[in-house]
Design a protein around this motif. Structure first.
Motif, PDB file in Angstrom:
ATOM      1  N   VAL A  25       0.835  -1.203   0.000  1.00 47.88           N
ATOM      2  CA  VAL A  25       0.000   0.000   0.000  1.00 47.88           C
ATOM      3  C   VAL A  25       0.869   1.252   0.000  1.00 47.88           C
ATOM      4  O   VAL A  25       0.610   2.219  -0.736  1.00 47.88           O
ATOM      5  CB  VAL A  25      -0.951  -0.012   1.212  1.00 47.88           C
ATOM      6  N   ILE A  26       1.926   1.249   0.826  1.00 54.44           N
ATOM      7  CA  ILE A  26       2.825   2.410   0.884  1.00 54.44           C
ATOM      8  C   ILE A  26       3.493   2.635  -0.469  1.00 54.44           C
ATOM      9  O   ILE A  26       3.559   3.770  -0.971  1.00 54.44           O
ATOM     10  CB  ILE A  26       3.890   2.210   1.980  1.00 54.44           C
ATOM     11  N   THR A  28       2.549   1.738  -3.464  1.00 52.24           N
ATOM     12  CA  THR A  28       1.583   2.195  -4.461  1.00 52.24           C
ATOM     13  C   THR A  28       1.261   3.677  -4.270  1.00 52.24           C
ATOM     14  O   THR A  28       1.218   4.457  -5.241  1.00 52.24           O
ATOM     15  CB  THR A  28       0.298   1.364  -4.376  1.00 52.24           C
ATOM     16  N   LEU A  29       1.040   4.086  -3.017  1.00 53.31           N
ATOM     17  CA  LEU A  29       0.730   5.488  -2.743  1.00 53.31           C
ATOM     18  C   LEU A  29       1.903   6.391  -3.109  1.00 53.31           C
ATOM     19  O   LEU A  29       1.723   7.435  -3.750  1.00 53.31           O
ATOM     20  CB  LEU A  29       0.378   5.663  -1.261  1.00 53.31           C
ATOM     21  N   ARG A 355      -6.437  -2.137   1.926  1.00 54.82           N
ATOM     22  CA  ARG A 355      -5.833  -0.980   1.270  1.00 54.82           C
ATOM     23  C   ARG A 355      -6.582   0.297   1.631  1.00 54.82           C
ATOM     24  O   ARG A 355      -5.966   1.344   1.870  1.00 54.82           O
ATOM     25  CB  ARG A 355      -5.834  -1.204  -0.247  1.00 54.82           C
ATOM     26  N   GLN A 356      -7.900   0.237   1.677  1.00 57.28           N
ATOM     27  CA  GLN A 356      -8.682   1.408   2.065  1.00 57.28           C
ATOM     28  C   GLN A 356      -8.402   1.807   3.511  1.00 57.28           C
ATOM     29  O   GLN A 356      -8.162   2.984   3.813  1.00 57.28           O
ATOM     30  CB  GLN A 356     -10.164   1.120   1.889  1.00 57.28           C
ATOM     31  N   GLY A 359      -4.503   2.650   3.886  1.00 52.43           N
ATOM     32  CA  GLY A 359      -4.135   3.799   3.084  1.00 52.43           C
ATOM     33  C   GLY A 359      -4.643   5.115   3.656  1.00 52.43           C
ATOM     34  O   GLY A 359      -3.998   6.168   3.496  1.00 52.43           O
ATOM     35  N   LEU A 362      -2.144   7.056   5.770  1.00 53.63           N
ATOM     36  CA  LEU A 362      -0.877   7.490   5.195  1.00 53.63           C
ATOM     37  C   LEU A 362      -0.916   8.901   4.621  1.00 53.63           C
ATOM     38  O   LEU A 362       0.123   9.494   4.353  1.00 53.63           O
ATOM     39  CB  LEU A 362      -0.450   6.528   4.084  1.00 53.63           C
TER      40      LEU A 362
END
Length: 363
Positions: A25-26, A28-29, A355-356, A359, A362
């Motif tokens: 997730v990190i 991708t963000l 992920r929701q 995320g 973050l």
């Protein structure tokens, strides 16, 4: 940049899997924002490793348990850190290091289960209390963090574990069930460590319940997947209970063999005394297998008793035997509970849901 510090990402285990999901997730963000990121793994072997999970690849630098070397690496990049993520309370003191060198930096610490069910050593507790946000896998664990680690509940976010996307069956598909006439299999997947004892995971109780189960269903087999130094004691217990011929200790297996064991079983059972969450339950439920777990810790937050399976009090072999016999004798009940479990995992414990939830912390 975003810094992620993990106990390890190349190892097996629920905490490591949670860490890989968080790292995905990190990464991708950060990429979507054109932001740098860096991952460090304390227990991973020295050097850079490429990890892939949930369709996302990312590098992690391993330090082979060299805490001093990793601390120096954290210090070297601290002034450029916008956000730091530590996937275990043991790493929380590094948040204090970053905060000292870069007061504007934020940091998040994840908690998982038993590691926060007793007061932490002073420095770890301070690192946890000073975190901007703390994650917990269940409300039960969050309550422990509040009561024992003195973290305000308003700073704790519930971010449950997720099923690996690679493990999930295709939408609408159910796992193939055993053929009629084959001996029914009851399955446990767990490490077998003497520090935890089989009684922690409830394997002792399952073995002690088997004579009663076998009296009603003589062909039942109990399969335990996983290994560790507590295995000889559990094997001896099976002999003393007179069920050693019906119990198979399969040891550690690869992912393909594990999935085959799940597909071959009728019931998944792990009546733990203290389970922070239990990802193996998600794996079984995703494949349409009814589950029996302990009515303790975070497990009751995964499913309600009588929906995707049953919950039993730890150590109650007679009650456990009763639930196993009920499931073994009613294929329609197994099918209904299996379908309920699959729906529950799809709606509440998918990687997209993780992920929701993760995320959101973050940004």
């Amino acid at each position: 940049m975003i810094l992620g510090v993990f106990t390890g990402l190349t190892e097996h285990g629920g905490i490591q899997r949670y860490g890989r999901h968080g790292a995905a997730v990190i990464a991708t963000l950060a990429r979507s924002r054109g932001e740098d990121y860096r991952f460090m793994g304390l227990n991973d072997s020295v050097g850079q490793h490429e990890i892939e999970t949930a369709g996302v690849s990312f590098p992690v630098t391993g330090f082979a348990r060299n805490k001093l070397a990793m601390t120096r690496a954290v210090m070297a990049c601290a002034r450029g850190v916008r956000l730091a993520y530590f996937n275990h309370p043991n790493l929380a003191p590094l948040g204090l290091v970053i905060r000292a060198l870069n007061p504007a930096a934020r940091y998040i610490v994840s908690t998982h289960g038993t590691e926060v069910w007793e007061p932490l050593p002073r420095l770890r507790a301070l690192g946890l209390r000073c975190a901007d946000r703390v994650t917990a896998t269940a409300e039960f664990n969050a309550a422990k963090v509040v009561a024992l680690q003195c973290v305000g509940r308003e700073r704790i976010a519930i971010v449950p574990c997720a099923l690996d996307p690679e493990f999930a069956p295709p939408t609408g598909a159910a796992a193939p069930r055993p053929h009629p006439g084959e001996p029914p299999i009851v399955l446990t997947v767990s490490r077998l460590m003497s520090a935890e004892h089989g009684e922690y995971k409830g394997i002792d109780t399952v073995i002690e319940a088997l004579p009663e189960v076998l009296a009603a269903f003589p062909g039942v087999r109990y399969v335990v997947v996983g290994d560790g130094d507590d295995r000889p004691r559990l094997e001896q217990l099976a002999q003393r209970c007179g069920v050693d011929q019906q119990v198979t200790f399969a040891g550690s297996v690869d992912a393909a063999a594990l999935r085959a064991f799940y597909a071959a079983c009728e019931i998944f059972v792990m009546p733990s005394r203290t389970e922070g969450f239990g990802i193996v339950f998600l794996e079984a439920m995703a494949l349409g297998i009814p589950v029996v777990g302990g009515n303790h810790g975070g497990t009751p937050e995964v499913w309600a008793d009588g929906t995707a399976g049953f919950l039993v009090d730890h150590g109650d072999a007679h009650a456990l035997a009763g639930r196993l016999k009920l499931l073994l004798g009613d294929c329609d009940l197994r099918a209904r509970m299996g379908a309920a479990g699959r729906a529950l995992v799809a709606s509440n414990f998918s990687f997209d849901r993780f992920r929701q939830n993760f995320g959101a912390l973050l940004v």
